[in-house]
Design a protein around this motif. Structure first.
Motif, PDB file in Angstrom:
ATOM      1  N   TYR A 833       0.605  -1.290   0.181  1.00 27.16           N
ATOM      2  CA  TYR A 833      -0.123  -0.116  -0.177  1.00 27.16           C
ATOM      3  C   TYR A 833       1.000   0.959  -0.056  1.00 27.16           C
ATOM      4  N   ASP A 834       0.447   2.078  -0.880  1.00 21.23           N
ATOM      5  CA  ASP A 834       1.164   3.262  -0.929  1.00 21.23           C
ATOM      6  C   ASP A 834       1.117   3.996   0.854  1.00 21.23           C
ATOM      7  N   TYR A 835       2.554   3.462   1.374  1.00 25.29           N
ATOM      8  CA  TYR A 835       2.774   4.477   2.708  1.00 25.29           C
ATOM      9  C   TYR A 835       3.710   5.261   2.805  1.00 25.29           C
ATOM     10  N   TYR A 836       4.068   6.318   1.660  1.00 23.80           N
ATOM     11  CA  TYR A 836       4.348   7.299   1.329  1.00 23.80           C
ATOM     12  C   TYR A 836       3.238   8.053   1.734  1.00 23.80           C
ATOM     13  N   VAL A 837       2.512   8.505   0.886  1.00 17.51           N
ATOM     14  CA  VAL A 837       0.782   9.372   0.927  1.00 17.51           C
ATOM     15  C   VAL A 837       0.564   9.005   2.333  1.00 17.51           C
ATOM     16  N   LEU A 838       0.336   7.901   3.104  1.00 17.25           N
ATOM     17  CA  LEU A 838      -0.176   7.886   3.990  1.00 17.25           C
ATOM     18  C   LEU A 838       0.888   9.004   5.560  1.00 17.25           C
ATOM     19  N   GLY A 839       1.865   8.651   4.963  1.00 19.75           N
ATOM     20  CA  GLY A 839       3.112   8.896   5.420  1.00 19.75           C
ATOM     21  C   GLY A 839       2.902  10.432   5.821  1.00 19.75           C
ATOM     22  N   HIS A 840       2.556  11.163   4.947  1.00 22.53           N
ATOM     23  CA  HIS A 840       2.252  12.654   4.222  1.00 22.53           C
ATOM     24  C   HIS A 840       1.406  12.838   5.071  1.00 22.53           C
ATOM     25  N   THR A 841       0.350  12.198   4.926  1.00 18.09           N
ATOM     26  CA  THR A 841      -1.383  12.990   5.734  1.00 18.09           C
ATOM     27  C   THR A 841      -0.854  12.758   7.466  1.00 18.09           C
ATOM     28  N   LEU A 842       0.092  11.772   7.792  1.00 19.07           N
ATOM     29  CA  LEU A 842       0.266  12.213   8.710  1.00 19.07           C
ATOM     30  C   LEU A 842       1.170  13.245   9.528  1.00 19.07           C
ATOM     31  N   LEU A 843       2.265  13.394   8.567  1.00 17.45           N
ATOM     32  CA  LEU A 843       3.333  14.572   8.824  1.00 17.45           C
ATOM     33  C   LEU A 843       1.994  15.174   8.815  1.00 17.45           C
ATOM     34  N   ASP A 844       1.460  15.829   7.542  1.00 13.13           N
ATOM     35  CA  ASP A 844       0.029  17.375   7.673  1.00 13.13           C
ATOM     36  C   ASP A 844      -0.280  17.075   9.446  1.00 13.13           C
ATOM     37  N   PHE A 845      -0.917  16.209   9.329  1.00 12.71           N
ATOM     38  CA  PHE A 845      -1.730  16.180  10.523  1.00 12.71           C
ATOM     39  C   PHE A 845      -1.220  16.865  11.333  1.00 12.71           C
ATOM     40  N   ILE A 846       0.551  16.056  11.803  1.00 10.34           N
ATOM     41  CA  ILE A 846       1.208  17.018  12.874  1.00 10.34           C
ATOM     42  C   ILE A 846       1.442  18.608  12.789  1.00 10.34           C
ATOM     43  N   TYR A 847       1.714  18.523  11.722  1.00  7.43           N
ATOM     44  CA  TYR A 847       2.118  20.367  10.904  1.00  7.43           C
ATOM     45  C   TYR A 847       0.346  21.351  11.459  1.00  7.43           C
ATOM     46  N   LYS A 848      -0.292  21.149  11.188  1.00  8.12           N
ATOM     47  CA  LYS A 848      -1.884  20.912  11.389  1.00  8.12           C
ATOM     48  C   LYS A 848      -1.566  21.611  12.696  1.00  8.12           C
ATOM     49  N   LYS A 849      -0.875  20.625  13.396  1.00  3.92           N
ATOM     50  CA  LYS A 849      -1.392  20.604  15.199  1.00  3.92           C
ATOM     51  C   LYS A 849       0.003  21.918  15.542  1.00  3.92           C
ATOM     52  N   GLY A 850       0.822  21.735  15.271  1.00 10.91           N
ATOM     53  CA  GLY A 850       1.679  22.620  15.627  1.00 10.91           C
ATOM     54  C   GLY A 850       2.692  23.179  14.690  1.00 10.91           C
ATOM     55  N   GLY A 851       2.489  23.152  13.183  1.00  8.48           N
ATOM     56  CA  GLY A 851       3.193  24.079  12.509  1.00  8.48           C
ATOM     57  C   GLY A 851       4.940  23.069  12.506  1.00  8.48           C
ATOM     58  N   TYR A 852       5.882  23.459  11.768  1.00  6.53           N
ATOM     59  CA  TYR A 852       6.803  22.875  11.245  1.00  6.53           C
ATOM     60  C   TYR A 852       8.028  23.048  12.905  1.00  6.53           C
ATOM     61  N   THR A 853       7.861  23.416  13.788  1.00  7.79           N
ATOM     62  CA  THR A 853       7.838  23.331  15.098  1.00  7.79           C
ATOM     63  C   THR A 853       7.945  22.018  15.624  1.00  7.79           C
ATOM     64  N   ALA A 854       6.096  21.840  15.364  1.00 11.72           N
ATOM     65  CA  ALA A 854       5.649  20.467  15.505  1.00 11.72           C
ATOM     66  C   ALA A 854       6.792  19.408  14.631  1.00 11.72           C
ATOM     67  N   VAL A 855       6.670  19.928  13.897  1.00 11.03           N
ATOM     68  CA  VAL A 855       7.483  18.450  12.787  1.00 11.03           C
ATOM     69  C   VAL A 855       8.407  17.861  13.180  1.00 11.03           C
ATOM     70  N   ARG A 856       9.507  18.915  13.363  1.00 12.13           N
ATOM     71  CA  ARG A 856      11.435  19.125  13.966  1.00 12.13           C
ATOM     72  C   ARG A 856      10.764  17.873  15.632  1.00 12.13           C
ATOM     73  N   ALA A 857       9.719  18.569  15.877  1.00 10.17           N
ATOM     74  CA  ALA A 857       9.415  17.856  17.766  1.00 10.17           C
ATOM     75  C   ALA A 857       9.718  16.519  17.753  1.00 10.17           C
ATOM     76  N   VAL A 858       8.312  16.005  16.797  1.00 15.33           N
ATOM     77  CA  VAL A 858       8.608  14.364  16.391  1.00 15.33           C
ATOM     78  C   VAL A 858       9.124  13.926  15.741  1.00 15.33           C
ATOM     79  N   LEU A 859      10.073  14.380  14.962  1.00 13.68           N
ATOM     80  CA  LEU A 859      10.931  13.871  13.902  1.00 13.68           C
ATOM     81  C   LEU A 859      12.589  13.552  15.513  1.00 13.68           C
ATOM     82  N   SER A 860      12.725  14.816  15.845  1.00 14.67           N
ATOM     83  CA  SER A 860      13.593  14.487  16.165  1.00 14.67           C
ATOM     84  C   SER A 860      13.238  13.544  17.301  1.00 14.67           C
ATOM     85  N   ASP A 861      12.640  13.659  18.276  1.00 15.61           N
ATOM     86  CA  ASP A 861      12.587  12.428  19.413  1.00 15.61           C
ATOM     87  C   ASP A 861      11.233  12.361  19.375  1.00 15.61           C
TER      88      ASP A 861
END
Length: 890
Positions: A833-861
């Motif tokens: 299954y296309d986990y690329y596009v599902l991963g994109h939606t998951l990161l978009d969810f994080i972004y909409k919760k807190g912008g790029y600061t949230a994206v960096r925080a989740v990817l860092s830890d």
């Protein structure tokens, strides 16, 4: 089954062959439809409007009733031809010439030069038709005369001063005759014929052909008198052939000879031409200009010369022969010589140990050509008196110290006092060079560069490797004598440092030719040995194959090794990449400059294999252990790939196909073959924009340039030793850079926009992963998709909705429920299954919760990042994601 480490790192994207084929068909159909309307393209040029009659007459060969060729007189649009009474006018064939691409007609009949017969008993209208259809009429009138010269000339049998017969040219009522330069014009007998019963006179004196002597030193008027007493005057002009045979001017133009700084004018004296050009000008291919006497011809050997055209080798004198109109000739010997050399440089300066046993090593002076100062650095313990210098000067120059002539390698001097070499050029001008001997001091090391390299090296430690980060290592600068007395016995000739037993690195400024060939300065050497120390730390041992340890460190330290150096080393090993066993022989390695080839191992691992440190499981003094799950295992397979890479980079005979570093920018280094260099500008535009975006959005810095390796997909497959995968785009991103396929033409570059941004995003995100962290599949590819495409807006949602829904449907069916956080770690295989596009939606969810600061925080830890969003655990986080999914995508 868990995916391999290589699968986690490598990503490949395909553009559907069907979509590509449809695109090609549509373009082809459009082209065919365009062509079907108008046929083949037509290139139009303007048609000529020229329609002039250039000459008109009658030749004896084409008209038997005419005793000689006759040329008519053209005045405006009227043509007049005078023929003797014996001529038959009703069937004359004219000789004529007209403007290019024009046609001649009389009435509707096309006229052919010397072939078409016409009746000229009355005036005829002749029409010249231009290429563009415009016309010009000419009226041709032929008159019969009973008082005309039919022929005129001088024959050597009648005139002792002539060496040849000299026929005259009758043009209307003017007769011209050219005679040899030795002819006596004051006493010539003319031979002529006239119309029937006509008499020829000069004034009242009757002229007899072959008998009457006249002075033709000026124009004479001959009168032809008809039987009825009417007459026609002819002006007779006799000129001598020129005997002039001189070269008047001779020289060299800078515009014809770019190697010259200015034009050069030759000196001509008594058949000799002398030119002086700057010293060391290449004399083998010069183009001269000259002027010569009117009507003369200039040759070198049997080849006629044209000013500014012919090229000759003037390293030896060249003979030019000038032949006058009358056949006499003169020779000119052209000599091109060098002006005295004005150069007065001290080119090199050294004290070599073989001539100065007191020295511990050869000391090479550094020459500042502006200040004319020579600085030599040597140990303080070395006596400065009685030293013999080895030096080179400009060609033909000499040197003195005071009044003492200096001989390189022979003359000794006391350099403990101020010493100056007076260098005298061949032309007598001089320059002075002061020699300064300085005591050696420990080098200054650029600690900032070392710190930056340690930071970059730590990025190479794979995130989920539990190893402690490399803490760096102390670097101690030392003078050469300390290095020589303390260096390990196993040191290579190029070594300018070593790892001491106390765990510190000791480096010295490069002072030997072998060291200087590799290291630009002591900081270069320090970085190299720091990289070796990193390898010791990473693999937990200092016992490694020479080619592995030296090669990895050499490339990471960006040493002073050129493609030419690498090729020369390969030639020393027999012309092909040596075996790993041979390359691990320290004696051969030292004697054959093996460090240059080892450098290619480091480059190969970075540019082609993206620094797969983790795929090398362990090392010892003889070999390395390649991870069995790696696609290039075992080691023999990896060596074969390296061999093909070296052939592509160094040994490929076609220069345009040979890989190299094409360009270095502020942020990237691009490696490919020149034939593919058209991609660099497009890649740079895409990647520079992504660099600015990602570094700003995620607040990330890059300690060093990233490497970008690219080639057409099938060329990369050939190097890897696999069948061409048949995909149009593909690539891999890692912390040191990216490796991608390249388009065939610049017009295809738009297809690479997403690929380049996606793979570069992987390189960026790797910098966020903490020690021991293994990102989920959705986070890994989702982050790359999110950064490369951006957050979902209304347009992107509309474009992607069906794709996202289908991916979620397959994933839910595969797991038997909506994927959990643990499920998102799994790389799907079957069903895919296309986990690329599902991963994109998951990161978009994080972004909409807190912008790029949230994206960096989740990817860092991920753990703390999820909590920072307000979720207690993974399950709550996924519940929040599915609430977002149902509102946006369901």
């Amino acid at each position: 089954m868990l995916p391999t480490m290589s699968a986690i790192l490598s990503t490949r994207k395909e553009i559907s062959k069907g979509v590509l084929l449809l695109t090609v068909l549509l373009v082809g159909l459009t082209f065919l439809m365009a062509c079907s309307k108008g046929g083949s393209p037509i290139v139009e040029t303007k048609k000529s409007s020229e329609k002039s009659l250039l000459s008109f007459g009658f030749s004896k060969a084409d008209n038997p009733s005419i005793p000689d060729d006759v040329t008519g007189s053209i005045s405006g649009t009227n043509v007049t031809v005078s023929l003797p009474e014996s001529a038959t006018l009703n069937a004359l064939k004219a000789t004529f010439s007209t403007s290019a691409r024009s046609v001649v007609k009389i009435g509707s009949t096309i006229q052919v030069d010397r072939q078409t017969a016409n009746d000229f008993t009355s005036p005829i209208t002749l029409t010249v038709v231009a290429e563009d259809g415009t016309q010009q009429n000419y009226t041709v009138t032929v008159k019969l005369s009973s008082k005309a010269f039919l022929s005129f000339g001088f024959f050597k049998g009648d005139n002792s001063s002539l060496t040849e017969d000299c026929p005259g040219l009758i043009n209307g009522f003017n007769i011209s005759v050219v005679v040899s330069s030795a002819a006596d014009l004051t006493s010539l007998k003319a031979t002529f014929t006239v119309t029937n019963k006509a008499v020829v006179k000069i004034g009242d004196a009757v002229q007899q052909s072959k008998q009457t002597v006249n002075n033709f030193g000026s124009v004479l008027v001959f009168s032809v008198i008809a039987e009825d007493g009417s007459k026609q005057d002819y002006a007779v002009t006799v000129v001598k052939k020129s005997s002039e045979k001189a070269i008047l001017t001779f020289g060299l133009y800078k515009s014809d000879n770019p190697i010259l700084p200015a034009n050069v004018q030759g000196t001509i004296t008594d058949g000799k031409v002398s030119l002086v050009v700057p010293y060391h000008t290449d004399l083998t291919s010069l183009k001269v200009y000259f002027t010569n006497s009117a009507k003369s011809v200039v040759k070198v050997g049997s080849t006629e010369q044209q000013s500014g055209k012919n090229i000759h080798d003037y390293s030896a004198p060249v003979v030019f022969t000038v032949t006058a109109e009358d056949g006499s000739s003169a020779q000119y010997t052209v000599t091109v010589s060098w002006a005295p050399n004005t150069a007065k440089q001290l080119i090199s300066f050294a004290f070599v140990r073989s001539l100065n046993p007191i020295l511990p090593y050869d000391v090479t002076g550094v020459i500042d050509s502006v200040s004319r100062k020579v600085v030599c650095i040597m140990p303080a313990s070395v006596s400065r008196s009685g030293l013999i210098a080895t030096f080179t000067l400009s060609e033909r120059a000499t040197a003195k110290i005071g009044q003492l002539e200096q001989v390189s390698g022979t003359t000794s001097n006391n350099f403990g006092i101020s010493v100056a070499y007076l260098v005298t050029a061949q032309d007598g001008t001089t320059s002075s060079y002061a020699v300064e001997i300085r005591n050696e001091v420990p080098p200054v090391i650029n600690q900032s560069r070392i710190d930056t390299k340690v930071l970059a090296l730590n990025l190479h430690i794979f995130p989920w490797n539990q190893q402690v980060r490399f803490p760096g290592i102390d670097v101690v600068p030392v003078v050469s004598t300390a290095f020589l007395s303390q260096k390990p016995v196993s040191s290579m000739p190029f070594d300018a440092g070593y790892l001491g037993n106390d765990g510190k690195i000791y480096v010295t400024p490069p002072f030997t030719s072998e060291q200087k060939a590799i290291f630009r300065d002591a900081t270069d050497a320090a970085v190299y040995y720091v990289c070796q120390a990193f390898l010791n730390h990473y693999y937990g041992t200092s016992q490694m194959p020479i080619w592995f340890k030296f090669g990895m460190a050499a490339f990471e330290a960006d040493l002073n090794i050129s493609d030419g150096d690498i090729k020369s080393a390969i030639q020393l090993y027999g012309g092909q990449l040596p075996s790993l066993t041979s390359l691990n022989d320290p004696v051969k390695f030292a004697g054959n400059k093996g460090i240059n080839i080892a450098y290619m191992w480091g480059e190969f691992m970075s540019i082609s294999k993206n620094w797969h440190y983790y795929d090398i499981l362990s090392v010892n003094s003889q070999t390395i252990a390649v991870a069995p799950y790696w696609s290039f295992a075992p080691l023999d397979n990896l060596y074969a790939v390296w061999n093909r890479y070296v052939n592509y980079r160094i040994l490929e005979p076609t220069d345009s196909k040979r890989g190299r570093m094409l360009r270095k920018t502020a942020h990237f280094r691009y490696y490919s073959a020149p034939k593919d260099s058209f991609c660099v500008a497009g890649f740079e535009e895409i990647l520079s924009k992504a660099y600015a975006e990602y570094s700003t959005e995620l607040n990330i810095s890059f300690p060093e340039r990233l490497d970008i390796g690219f080639s057409p997909e099938c060329e990369g497959a050939v190097i890897d030793g696999i069948p061409c995968p048949g995909r149009y785009t593909g690539g891999t991103g890692f912390v040191s850079g990216i490796s991608v396929s390249s388009p065939n033409t610049l017009s295809d570059l738009s297809l690479w926009n997403h690929l380049l941004r996606h793979e570069f995003a992987h390189s960026v995100v790797f910098r966020l992963y903490p020690n021991g962290y293994q990102p989920t599949a959705w986070f890994s590819e989702g982050a790359a998709e999110f950064l490369s495409k951006g957050p979902f807006d209304a347009t992107l949602i509309a474009q992607s909705k069906s794709q996202v829904q289908e991916a979620m449907r397959i994933a839910t069916s595969s797991f038997g429920h909506r994927p959990t956080y643990e499920n998102s770690k799994t790389y799907p295989s079957n069903p895919y299954y296309d986990y690329y596009v599902l991963g994109h939606t998951l990161l978009d969810f994080i972004y909409k919760k807190g912008g790029y600061t949230a994206v960096r925080a989740v990817l860092s830890d991920a753990e703390s990042g999820i909590r920072s969003l307000g979720y207690a655990d993974h399950d709550a986080f996924m519940d929040g994601y599915y609430a977002y999914y149902d509102s946006v995508w369901k």
